[in-house]
Design a protein around this motif. Structure first.
Motif, PDB file in Angstrom:
ATOM      1  N   TYR A 297      35.072  53.196  -7.731  1.00 29.45           N
ATOM      2  CA  TYR A 297      35.327  53.206  -6.284  1.00 29.45           C
ATOM      3  C   TYR A 297      34.630  52.003  -5.648  1.00 29.45           C
ATOM      4  CZ  TYR A 297      38.079  57.383  -5.357  1.00 29.45           C
ATOM      5  OH  TYR A 297      39.105  58.285  -5.257  1.00 29.45           O
ATOM      6  N   ASP A 299      34.599  51.114  -2.622  1.00 28.76           N
ATOM      7  CA  ASP A 299      33.994  51.316  -1.293  1.00 28.76           C
ATOM      8  C   ASP A 299      32.545  51.779  -1.436  1.00 28.76           C
ATOM      9  OD1 ASP A 299      35.060  53.712  -2.392  1.00 28.76           O
ATOM     10  OD2 ASP A 299      35.093  54.682  -0.428  1.00 28.76           O
ATOM     11  N   TYR A 300      32.121  52.055  -2.669  1.00 31.83           N
ATOM     12  CA  TYR A 300      30.722  52.376  -2.936  1.00 31.83           C
ATOM     13  C   TYR A 300      29.957  51.060  -3.008  1.00 31.83           C
ATOM     14  CZ  TYR A 300      32.157  57.170  -4.278  1.00 31.83           C
ATOM     15  OH  TYR A 300      32.653  58.446  -4.298  1.00 31.83           O
ATOM     16  N   ALA A 311      28.352  50.953   3.593  1.00 32.45           N
ATOM     17  CA  ALA A 311      29.210  51.343   2.463  1.00 32.45           C
ATOM     18  C   ALA A 311      28.803  52.743   2.034  1.00 32.45           C
ATOM     19  CB  ALA A 311      29.039  50.361   1.298  1.00 32.45           C
ATOM     20  N   VAL A 346      40.078  51.262  -3.204  1.00 25.65           N
ATOM     21  CA  VAL A 346      39.417  50.563  -2.099  1.00 25.65           C
ATOM     22  C   VAL A 346      39.731  51.302  -0.799  1.00 25.65           C
ATOM     23  CG1 VAL A 346      39.123  48.346  -0.935  1.00 25.65           C
ATOM     24  CG2 VAL A 346      39.693  48.397  -3.377  1.00 25.65           C
ATOM     25  N   TRP A 347      38.868  52.265  -0.488  1.00 25.69           N
ATOM     26  CA  TRP A 347      38.994  53.030   0.761  1.00 25.69           C
ATOM     27  C   TRP A 347      38.299  52.247   1.859  1.00 25.69           C
ATOM     28  CZ3 TRP A 347      42.408  56.677  -0.002  1.00 25.69           C
ATOM     29  CH2 TRP A 347      42.557  57.212  -1.289  1.00 25.69           C
ATOM     30  N   THR A 348      38.951  52.134   3.011  1.00 21.11           N
ATOM     31  CA  THR A 348      38.491  51.108   3.960  1.00 21.11           C
ATOM     32  C   THR A 348      37.848  51.659   5.244  1.00 21.11           C
ATOM     33  OG1 THR A 348      40.715  50.990   4.908  1.00 21.11           O
ATOM     34  CG2 THR A 348      40.186  49.442   3.120  1.00 21.11           C
ATOM     35  N   GLU A 349      37.278  52.858   5.174  1.00 22.31           N
ATOM     36  CA  GLU A 349      36.589  53.364   6.370  1.00 22.31           C
ATOM     37  C   GLU A 349      35.651  52.311   6.952  1.00 22.31           C
ATOM     38  OE1 GLU A 349      37.058  55.200   3.643  1.00 22.31           O
ATOM     39  OE2 GLU A 349      37.252  57.331   4.129  1.00 22.31           O
ATOM     40  N   TYR A 350      34.886  51.668   6.092  1.00 26.56           N
ATOM     41  CA  TYR A 350      33.847  50.751   6.572  1.00 26.56           C
ATOM     42  C   TYR A 350      34.264  49.287   6.462  1.00 26.56           C
ATOM     43  CZ  TYR A 350      31.401  55.150   6.032  1.00 26.56           C
ATOM     44  OH  TYR A 350      31.051  56.466   6.113  1.00 26.56           O
ATOM     45  N   MET A 351      35.529  49.036   6.195  1.00 30.18           N
ATOM     46  CA  MET A 351      35.995  47.645   6.052  1.00 30.18           C
ATOM     47  C   MET A 351      37.013  47.359   7.138  1.00 30.18           C
ATOM     48  SD  MET A 351      36.561  47.688   1.932  1.00 30.18           S
ATOM     49  CE  MET A 351      35.655  48.950   1.037  1.00 30.18           C
ATOM     50  N   VAL A 357      36.933  43.335   2.903  1.00 33.87           N
ATOM     51  CA  VAL A 357      37.594  43.902   1.714  1.00 33.87           C
ATOM     52  C   VAL A 357      37.329  42.998   0.506  1.00 33.87           C
ATOM     53  CG1 VAL A 357      39.818  44.440   0.630  1.00 33.87           C
ATOM     54  CG2 VAL A 357      39.394  45.128   3.010  1.00 33.87           C
ATOM     55  N   MET A 360      33.940  43.444  -0.971  1.00 32.69           N
ATOM     56  CA  MET A 360      33.757  44.661  -1.762  1.00 32.69           C
ATOM     57  C   MET A 360      34.519  44.598  -3.095  1.00 32.69           C
ATOM     58  SD  MET A 360      31.711  46.244   0.187  1.00 32.69           S
ATOM     59  CE  MET A 360      31.518  47.923  -0.437  1.00 32.69           C
TER      60      MET A 360
END
Ligand code: ACM
Ligand code: ZN
Length: 408
Positions: A297, A299-300, A311, A346-351, A357, A360
């Protein structure tokens, strides 16, 4: 071809070369969540350019979410007018939920969607780069944006709002109402022709069942279909959608929760919560793509330094990604063949930006590329680090915003 050069500016003559090489896995995937934050077509194409350089051949395009619906569906214009936009976005970690102080929001409207013409353009561009695009239309959970546009598809009837915070929400598609299935089939009728690949990802993860427990339509469905509980209701939902998709000549993929309550007969499983789902699916002779969060992951966070951007607080550094072995040791040989590939998500809550992106994703996606391509016995972390160093010249020339400090 560029892989034979260290720089695109070099003028070199190559001697005759014969390359004997082949990938270990047919599915070498990279995912992008465009629901939590929307990214331009230009950025998506650049993402594809980089993927193709590293021989990643499957782009998993996560197109629908609680926080935004990103694909034009002509029959349902409110998906564009309402579901594609949220009024604002929470600031900071999702875990502020457990803190004392109230959540803060940025007060800025966010959203966007891709027209069907733009989607076709991306799919064609990807095909030129030998990349298959797999769309994800999330069901029955992660559907709040769609419900905000069409509240009659939820158990309570709403009103709903496109999510402005992160997490998992109680409001999901009602599994009892026929209108839900009519809507989803109409959506799939528009989605499937846009993507020539064989797979449609239907999500299936993180679907809270609390509303289904209280909903007369859902409870009636459980009775009439003689289902044991809400887990079996979720399986009913997925199997019904699978039947529809199979009848159109395509196959479904779902996250590993689709094992709960019984697997749909032809489903491919994406194992994300760990490897257990993938192992169980392979043992049931179902194809599996391994994408366990602990290793893959992106996004970690990739470093524990305080200077790192916001992140998920689990460390997944380059060596962790590189160390991942997609075929679990406990699988027998005849089961192991069901592991058809490996993917990073690549989960983009924080991007919020493409630059973030890239920060990460690179260089960790290069480690993924070797995991996906190289024979197990050929993998060697020290060799990899040398190749990675050489890669920096190209990444710099292409102005990729990769995490440079992880090379220290
Ligand atoms: C997932 O990360 N919820 C698939
Ligand atoms: Zn319901």
């Amino acid at each position: 071809m560029f892989q034979l050069f260290t720089s695109t500016n070099e003028t070199v003559q190559l001697p005759f070369v014969q390359i004997i090489d082949q990938p270990r896995f047919a599915w070498r995937g990279l995912h992008l969540d465009v629901g939590r934050h929307f990214f331009s077509i230009e950025f998506v194409k650049r993402y594809i350019d980089l993927m193709s350089h590293y021989k990643l051949n499957t782009f998993h395009w996560h197109l629908t979410e609680d926080q935004g619906w990103r694909i034009e569906i002509k029959k349902y214009p409110k998906l564009q007018e309402i579901a594609a936009f949220r009024k604002e976005t929470v600031i900071g970690h999702a875990s502020t939920r457990t803190r004392k102080e109230p959540r803060r929001f940025d007060g800025t409207r966010h959203g966007g969607f891709y027209t069907q013409d733009e989607i076709k353009d991306v799919v064609a561009y990807a095909a030129q780069h030998h990349i298959t695009v797999v769309p994800e239309i999330e069901l029955p959970g992660h559907a709040l944006a769609a419900l905000a546009a069409y509240p009659e598809l939820g158990c309570t009837g709403g009103p709903y709002e496109v999510a402005t915070t992160w997490g998992i929400f109680d409001d999901v598609f009602c599994a009892g109402k026929e209108s839900t299935f009519n809507f989803l089939q109409d959506v799939l009728d528009e989605v499937m022709p846009l993507f020539p690949g064989q797979y449609i990802h239907i999500g299936g993860d993180e679907c809270f069942k609390s509303n289904w427990k209280k909903c007369p339509y859902c409870q009636k469905r459980i009775k009439t279909e003689k289902l044991k509980d809400e887990n079996e209701l979720q399986s009913y939902f997925i199997q019904r959608i699978e039947k529809y998709i199979n009848a159109k000549g395509k196959r479904i993929i779902g996250w590993d929760e689709i094992l709960e309550g019984g697997l749909a007969p032809n489903a491919t499983v994406m194992s994300w919560r760990g490897e257990e789902g993938g192992i169980a699916a392979a043992q049931q002779n179902h194809d599996v793509i391994m994408t366990p969060s602990k290793w893959l992951y992106l996004d970690y966070r990739q470093d524990t330094a305080k200077s790192e951007p916001l992140a998920v607080k689990v460390l997944v550094d380059v060596p962790t990604v590189y160390s991942y072995e997609p075929v679990p040791a406990q699988l027998k040989e005849e089961e192991a063949k069901y592991i058809i590939g490996v993917q990073a998500n690549v989960w983009t809550e924080y991007m919020k930006t493409g630059d973030h992106v890239e920060y990460m994703v690179y260089p960790r996606a290069i480690a993924l590329a070797e995991v996906a391509w190289s024979a197990k016995e050929k993998r060697n972390y020290n060799d990899f680090v040398k190749r990675l160093q050489a890669n920096r010249i190209l990444l710099d020339e292409w102005k990729v915003n990769y995490a440079k400090h992880v090379f220290k």
